[in-house]
Design an enzyme around this catalytic site. Structure first.
Site, mmCIF file in Angstrom:
data_model
loop_
_atom_site.group_PDB
_atom_site.id
_atom_site.type_symbol
_atom_site.label_atom_id
_atom_site.label_comp_id
_atom_site.label_asym_id
_atom_site.label_seq_id
_atom_site.Cartn_x
_atom_site.Cartn_y
_atom_site.Cartn_z
ATOM 1 C CG HIS A 1 -1.260 -100.133 -103.257
ATOM 2 N ND1 HIS A 1 -1.750 -100.791 -104.358
ATOM 3 C CD2 HIS A 1 -0.060 -99.610 -103.613
ATOM 4 C CE1 HIS A 1 -0.880 -100.674 -105.333
ATOM 5 N NE2 HIS A 1 0.149 -99.967 -104.918
ATOM 6 C CG ASP B 1 6.088 -95.008 -101.574
ATOM 7 O OD1 ASP B 1 7.182 -95.308 -102.067
ATOM 8 O OD2 ASP B 1 5.062 -94.791 -102.243
HETATM 9 N N1 ACO Z 1 -4.869 -92.341 -94.837
HETATM 10 C C1 ACO Z 1 -6.141 -92.212 -94.386
HETATM 11 N N2 ACO Z 1 -7.230 -92.647 -95.012
HETATM 12 C C2 ACO Z 1 -7.046 -93.269 -96.176
HETATM 13 C C3 ACO Z 1 -5.751 -93.471 -96.728
HETATM 14 C C4 ACO Z 1 -4.644 -92.969 -96.004
HETATM 15 N N3 ACO Z 1 -3.398 -93.123 -96.469
HETATM 16 N N4 ACO Z 1 -5.860 -94.114 -97.915
HETATM 17 C C5 ACO Z 1 -7.157 -94.332 -98.108
HETATM 18 N N5 ACO Z 1 -7.889 -93.833 -97.051
HETATM 19 C C6 ACO Z 1 -9.336 -93.927 -96.843
HETATM 20 C C7 ACO Z 1 -10.090 -92.997 -97.797
HETATM 21 O O1 ACO Z 1 -10.308 -91.738 -97.178
HETATM 22 C C8 ACO Z 1 -11.359 -93.773 -98.004
HETATM 23 O O2 ACO Z 1 -12.161 -93.624 -96.832
HETATM 24 P P1 ACO Z 1 -13.790 -93.590 -96.970
HETATM 25 O O3 ACO Z 1 -14.187 -94.920 -97.519
HETATM 26 O O4 ACO Z 1 -14.251 -93.333 -95.577
HETATM 27 O O5 ACO Z 1 -14.078 -92.461 -97.918
HETATM 28 C C9 ACO Z 1 -10.906 -95.232 -98.037
HETATM 29 O O6 ACO Z 1 -9.714 -95.250 -97.227
HETATM 30 C C10 ACO Z 1 -10.620 -95.763 -99.428
HETATM 31 O O7 ACO Z 1 -9.674 -94.921 -100.030
HETATM 32 P P2 ACO Z 1 -9.609 -94.525 -101.569
HETATM 33 O O8 ACO Z 1 -8.987 -93.162 -101.673
HETATM 34 O O9 ACO Z 1 -10.938 -94.758 -102.200
HETATM 35 O O10 ACO Z 1 -8.607 -95.612 -102.096
HETATM 36 P P3 ACO Z 1 -7.886 -95.574 -103.488
HETATM 37 O O11 ACO Z 1 -7.664 -96.995 -103.858
HETATM 38 O O12 ACO Z 1 -8.587 -94.711 -104.460
HETATM 39 O O13 ACO Z 1 -6.500 -94.833 -103.141
HETATM 40 C C11 ACO Z 1 -4.270 -94.391 -102.544
HETATM 41 C C12 ACO Z 1 -5.300 -95.455 -102.960
HETATM 42 C C13 ACO Z 1 -4.271 -93.200 -103.523
HETATM 43 C C14 ACO Z 1 -2.865 -95.010 -102.580
HETATM 44 C C15 ACO Z 1 -4.607 -93.892 -101.110
HETATM 45 O O14 ACO Z 1 -4.612 -94.983 -100.209
HETATM 46 C C16 ACO Z 1 -3.624 -92.827 -100.616
HETATM 47 O O15 ACO Z 1 -3.783 -91.649 -100.963
HETATM 48 N N6 ACO Z 1 -2.604 -93.218 -99.788
HETATM 49 C C17 ACO Z 1 -1.612 -92.289 -99.318
HETATM 50 C C18 ACO Z 1 -0.606 -91.991 -100.424
HETATM 51 C C19 ACO Z 1 0.329 -93.146 -100.686
HETATM 52 O O16 ACO Z 1 0.938 -93.700 -99.771
HETATM 53 N N7 ACO Z 1 0.498 -93.480 -101.971
HETATM 54 C C20 ACO Z 1 1.431 -94.535 -102.384
HETATM 55 C C21 ACO Z 1 0.774 -95.532 -103.242
HETATM 56 S S1 ACO Z 1 1.875 -96.845 -103.530
HETATM 57 C C22 ACO Z 1 2.910 -96.285 -104.703
HETATM 58 O O17 ACO Z 1 2.659 -95.450 -105.509
HETATM 59 C C23 ACO Z 1 4.241 -96.939 -104.708
#
Ligand code: ACO
Length: 436
Positions: A313, A371
């Site tokens: 998140h 979720d």
């Molecule tokens: N699975 C695996 N790796 C992940 C995940 C995940 N779900 N989420 C983040 N990471 C990793 C990224 O690859 C990144 O790794 P790195 O530093 O080696 O490059 C690191 O964790 C940081 O991630 P970011 O993408 O920079 O985090 P950001 O805050 O931009 O993204 C987000 C948040 C979009 C929610 C992301 O965690 C994601 O895509 N999760 C899966 C989708 C999801 O469940 N969304 C629901 C959000 S809650 C809602 O809307 C109710």
């Protein structure tokens, strides 16, 4: 806004004059540096794609402490609201700032209930869609289309119009989502029944038919109501910011909320519950719990583009408090339905356990979000996966409208207009087509 005694000083290594920037304190949470005069005084913008460090508004509605895993609506912890209040009380709180007393609750519920029907013409509009259209495509159209039916509540500068459009949107969303569902399965629409609760009425509109009554089960109604409470608002997330930005042009509330619905559809936002359940079903098909190791390996492989959906998140760098409540509801529902051995739930718990211990997730502070479990609950209730995001939109409507109304009432409100760092071609002349 409360000014701080401390100021930030911005200095430049090229000898340009430095600038003092005021700092404001919120009631809780990080202070903000006020950069409103930055461009006027320095001719420079700030650069912050994804708004990682930028507060775009002041708000009194929802507060999140992502490190602690805390979520407050108007100061009340989500855990207390989810266990002591229902969705109607939560809506009143978000819209009006206070929990209702018994009379206010009865009045508010009656007003919302009174507006649950939609103009009969809406069903003809719906008929223009393919039967296999994604419900979010339908919802984007139907919600925007409400503006064509309710002309008497489209003036965003009129407080009475804002009030009535808020009630209409909250009241009609369940009817529209249920209509989209019934249309997709070829069943007749079921009209709202106003002696039922908000969640109970929604479930009846989804699952009753003209030849068979549906009596909503109390445990399932409570679960649905909790899903609504947990999704009701989440401060300045992508769809709420979209609603604010869209509404900042002075457009009508129905159009602004339709923009929120469109934004929510994306898999990184509201679409994640659908994606999380699809992911669990895929891993189950691959071999279930046995194959978790293999699946986690793919997630950790940067080149695979596979994410653990329902994890991570932007704000929570701790367990999402909503996920804990949803996990509790998940157990309650599956037990009540005699499905506590559900392979998808087992898989979700095993995946969660492994991810919470694995250094990849621990070091990146990736925890389950709401979720991760909400899809399992909805599936158990009988809601098809493709409808999950539409139900999220239904629940979030109150948050969107509360945020939109707060923005319009803010004396500092301006049309939203971000700037850019331009690095494309500079001015050049068009050559005749034969010379290009
Ligand atoms: N699975 C695996 N790796 C992940 C995940 C995940 N779900 N989420 C983040 N990471 C990793 C990224 O690859 C990144 O790794 P790195 O530093 O080696 O490059 C690191 O964790 C940081 O991630 P970011 O993408 O920079 O985090 P950001 O805050 O931009 O993204 C987000 C948040 C979009 C929610 C992301 O965690 C994601 O895509 N999760 C899966 C989708 C999801 O469940 N969304 C629901 C959000 S809650 C809602 O809307 C109710």
């Amino acid at each position: 806004m409360t000014p701080s005694d401390v100021k930030a000083t911005l200095s430049f290594s090229d000898g340009s004059p430095s600038m003092d920037l005021p700092i404001f304190k919120g009631s809780v949470g990080p202070d903000v540096i006020d950069i409103r005069k930055l461009y006027g005084q320095t001719g420079k913008f700030t650069y912050d794609p994804g708004f990682l460090s930028t507060a775009a508004c002041q708000s009194k509605i929802t507060y999140i402490d992502g490190d602690k895993g805390e979520l407050l609506y108007r100061g009340y912890p989500i855990e207390q609201l989810a266990t002591k209040c229902d969705f109607m009380e939560t809506c009143h709180l978000l819209l009006h700032g206070e929990l209702p007393n018994a009379t206010q609750k009865a009045d508010f519920t009656k007003t919302v209930t009174y507006h649950t029907m939609v103009n009969e013409q809406m069903q003809f509009f719906l008929r223009g869609f393919r039967r296999d259209a994604h419900p979010m495509a339908i919802m984007t159209g139907l919600v925007g289309g409400l503006a064509a039916f309710y002309h008497d509540s489209t003036d965003i500068t009129n407080p009475e119009h804002r009030e009535i459009s808020a009630v209409r949107l909250i009241a009609k969303m369940p009817t529209l989502v249920a209509m989209a569902y019934k249309y997709s399965i070829g069943q007749p629409y079921i009209y709202p029944k106003n002696d039922l609760s908000y969640a109970g009425n929604f479930m009846r509109m989804m699952f009753a038919t003209p030849c068979e009554e549906y009596v909503p089960d109390d445990v399932l109604v409570r679960a649905m109501d909790r899903i609504f409470i947990l999704h009701a608002d989440h401060e300045q997330n992508a769809s709420t910011s979209t609603v604010r930005l869209c509404g900042s042009s002075g457009t009508n509330p129905f159009a602004a909320i339709a923009a929120g619905v469109a934004c929510l559809w994306g898999p990184a936002h509201g679409g994640a519950n659908e994606a999380a359940l699809n992911m669990l079903e895929d891993v189950n098909k691959m071999g279930g719990v046995e194959k978790i190791g293999e699946f986690i390996k793919q997630v950790k492989d940067k080149n695979s583009n596979v994410k653990l959906m329902g994890f991570g998140h932007r704000v929570y760098k701790n367990y999402d408090p909503r996920a804990k409540l949803m996990r509790e509801t998940c157990h309650e529902v599956l037990t009540a339905m005699g499905k506590h051995n559900d392979p998808i739930l087992k898989l979700a718990m095993a995946l969660e356990k492994i991810a919470l211990e694995d250094d990849y997730f621990v070091s990146r502070k990736l925890y389950p979000n709401v979720d991760f479990y909400s899809g399992i609950v909805q599936r158990a209730i009988g809601i098809p996966v493709s409808l999950f995001t539409a139900i999220f939109a239904l629940a979030r409507t109150v948050g969107w409208i509360a945020q939109l109304n707060e923005m319009i009432g803010d004396p500092e409100y301006k049309i939203g207009r971000p700037r850019q760092l331009f690095n494309g071609a500079v001015s050049r002349d068009v050559k005749p087509v034969g010379e290009r």
